[in-house]
Enzyme design. Structure first.
Site, PDB file in Angstrom:
ATOM      1  N   PHE A 185       0.815  -1.229   0.000  1.00 28.38           N
ATOM      2  CA  PHE A 185       0.000   0.000   0.000  1.00 28.38           C
ATOM      3  C   PHE A 185       0.843   1.271   0.000  1.00 28.38           C
ATOM      4  CE2 PHE A 185      -0.281   2.495   3.926  1.00 28.38           C
ATOM      5  CZ  PHE A 185       0.538   1.767   4.758  1.00 28.38           C
ATOM      6  N   LYS A 186       2.125   1.174   0.368  1.00 22.57           N
ATOM      7  CA  LYS A 186       2.924   2.405   0.426  1.00 22.57           C
ATOM      8  C   LYS A 186       3.056   3.060  -0.956  1.00 22.57           C
ATOM      9  CE  LYS A 186       5.111   1.584   4.807  1.00 22.57           C
ATOM     10  NZ  LYS A 186       4.557   0.235   5.122  1.00 22.57           N
ATOM     11  N   ASP A 187       2.843   2.273  -2.010  1.00 21.34           N
ATOM     12  CA  ASP A 187       2.862   2.859  -3.351  1.00 21.34           C
ATOM     13  C   ASP A 187       1.806   3.950  -3.507  1.00 21.34           C
ATOM     14  OD1 ASP A 187       4.897   1.194  -4.396  1.00 21.34           O
ATOM     15  OD2 ASP A 187       3.450  -0.388  -4.860  1.00 21.34           O
TER      16      ASP A 187
END
Ligand SMILES: *Cc1c(COP(=O)(O)O)cnc(C)c1O
Length: 462
Positions: free
Chosen positions: A111-113
């Site tokens: 999810f850090k993308d």
């Protein structure tokens, strides 16, 4: 819109300044001075819009006119065009009212993308406008480095140097970083452990003279723009399930609290949310604080959900600031006590938090059990982080008429070790990445010496 520090002593900043700045000079974190609102009609009008358009509308007030609308729309569109699913963050229905929000369709499968694809482009935009260049430095134990590299690889005005401990990250994680061959990406394998790498990055921020005046930027999770980008998927998923006409709940696998704090911001903006369930692994400071009012550090435990292995939860300070009714001095005093000894929150702030947040901690044995159980019930293979969320959501589900959205924070192929331990043969990488193990790599091995690292950075930055 200005941004103010949670400790009340640092100067207020513009959006542009806050994107380029990490921690506030008083040790606090920046938050918006006022919370923009999403009215019933604003939300109703979002039904059926693309993710990028919802993102533009949700974030626009935070950008405060400092980027013109068409340019900002373009930045947002480019950021989310890198995701491999047309819905960007699709919802996957598990049963009558439990949904997974799949946040792992970006370039590095976690999810850090969502935040870093946007942050790199925002930094590049502001640097270009100022006619400046900047250097990004970060240390990684495997996971966040690749998301930062992917977020910056196309940025003309940024050079990124990511330090990882040599031969101590998994092959998939290493290759996700080292197979990016862009001219502005530098992977440094440090002959030492993660703490050595982290210490050298910290020392470089403390004394930046080796860069002769070039700005050094951090892209860690305290950057406000990362929180801002994450608000969007709470709004988009709730709208997809009927907001503003009905409430939803969210369950969030949590560590530094950036993700769930973004959800709380969506709620404060006006999104109808019943409650937030915080899932932790055995590193359970958030759960101990909420459940037992035990706000204390404990020894780090290495778990099967390594991206949630933390001792201190940095973004929790932003929530404390709200719970203490924006009393920066009270937050500063609490955190000073916390650094020195086990402490507790005052009664009123704690009960405020408990109105909106529940929590649950999930140990390694349970993570494996959940991966098997969820597969049996739904045919899905969960990654170990998402598994903590699944269990916490089932435990704290509450009102059955309210949809529960569990955030799936990583693709299971990225954390195959836990999946194999749970008794599965493993999970293939998605098709667009299935040649990862054959791609060319580039990295430089350096001794764990600050001078060597700084010399490398100074000589290679463009
Ligand atoms: C970073 C991360 C988390 C924790 O998110 P926070 O914003 O730090 O709470 C959870 N799962 C995965 C896969 C992550 O990479």
């Amino acid at each position: 819109m200005r941004y103010i520090s949670t400790r009340g002593q640092a100067p207020a900043l513009s959006f542009e300044e806050v994107v380029l700045t990490g921690m506030a000079s008083d040790g606090g974190l920046y938050v918006p001075e006022t919370v923009p609102s999403l009215s019933h009609d604003d939300l109703a009008d979002m039904a059926g819009l693309s993710y990028a358009e919802i993102a533009f509308r949700v974030m626009r007030p935070y950008v405060n006119g400092e980027i013109d609308d068409e340019t900002f729309r373009g930045i947002v569109r480019d950021a989310y065009a890198t995701f491999s699913h047309d819905a960007v963050v699709p919802l996957n229905q598990l049963d009558a009212n439990h949904f997974l929000l799949e946040l792992f369709h970006g370039p590095t499968l976690a999810f850090k993308d969502v935040a870093l694809q946007l942050l790199g482009r925002l930094l590049d935009h502001f640097l270009a406008k100022r006619g400046e260049r900047a250097v990004i430095m970060g240390a990684t134990s495997g996971d966040t480095g690749s998301a930062a590299i992917e977020g910056c690889r196309h940025c003309d005005n940024l050079d990124i140097f990511i330090l990882h401990p040599y031969q101590r990250v998994s092959e998939v994680q290493r290759r996700q970083m080292t197979s990016v061959l862009a001219d502005n990406v530098f992977n440094i394998a440090i002959e030492g452990n993660f703490d050595d790498a982290q210490a050298m990055v910290k020392a470089s921020f403390a004394d930046q003279s080796f860069l002769n005046g070039t700005r050094l930027v951090a892209v860690n999770s305290i950057n406000w723009a990362r929180i801002m980008a994450q608000i969007v998927y709470y709004v988009a998923s709730a709208v997809a399930l009927g907001a503003p006409h009905r409430k939803v709940s969210f369950c969030v696998p949590s560590a530094n609290f950036g993700n769930v704090f973004a959800g709380y911001m969506a709620f404060r903006m006006g999104l109808p949310v019943e409650r937030f369930v915080i899932a932790t692994n055995a590193n359970d400071i958030l759960h101990r604080t909420l459940a037992d009012n035990d706000f204390s550090k404990q020894e780090l435990v290495a778990t099967l959900a390594p991206s949630m292995d933390i001792v201190v939860s940095s973004n929790f300070e932003r929530l404390l600031f709200e719970a203490y009714e924006r009393d920066g001095a009270a937050v500063a005093a609490l955190l000073e006590r916390f650094q020195a000894e086990p402490t507790a929150l005052a009664d009123a702030p704690l009960s405020r938090l408990r109105e909106t947040f529940a929590s649950h901690s999930v140990d390694d044995a349970t993570i494996l059990e959940v991966i098997r159980e969820a597969h049996h019930r739904t045919q899905e293979i969960l990654d170990p982080h998402t598994a903590t969320g699944y269990r916490a959501a089932e435990r704290e589900r509450g009102d059955e008429s309210v949809p529960m959205i569990t955030l799936a924070t990583a693709h299971p192929a990225k954390f195959a070790e836990a999946v194999v331990k749970a008794g599965f043969p493993g999970v293939p990488l998605p098709p667009h990445m299935d040649d990862l193990l054959e791609r060319e790599e580039r990295y430089t091995v350096l001794p764990a010496e600050l001078a060597a690292v700084q010399r490398f950075v100074a000589e290679n930055r463009r």
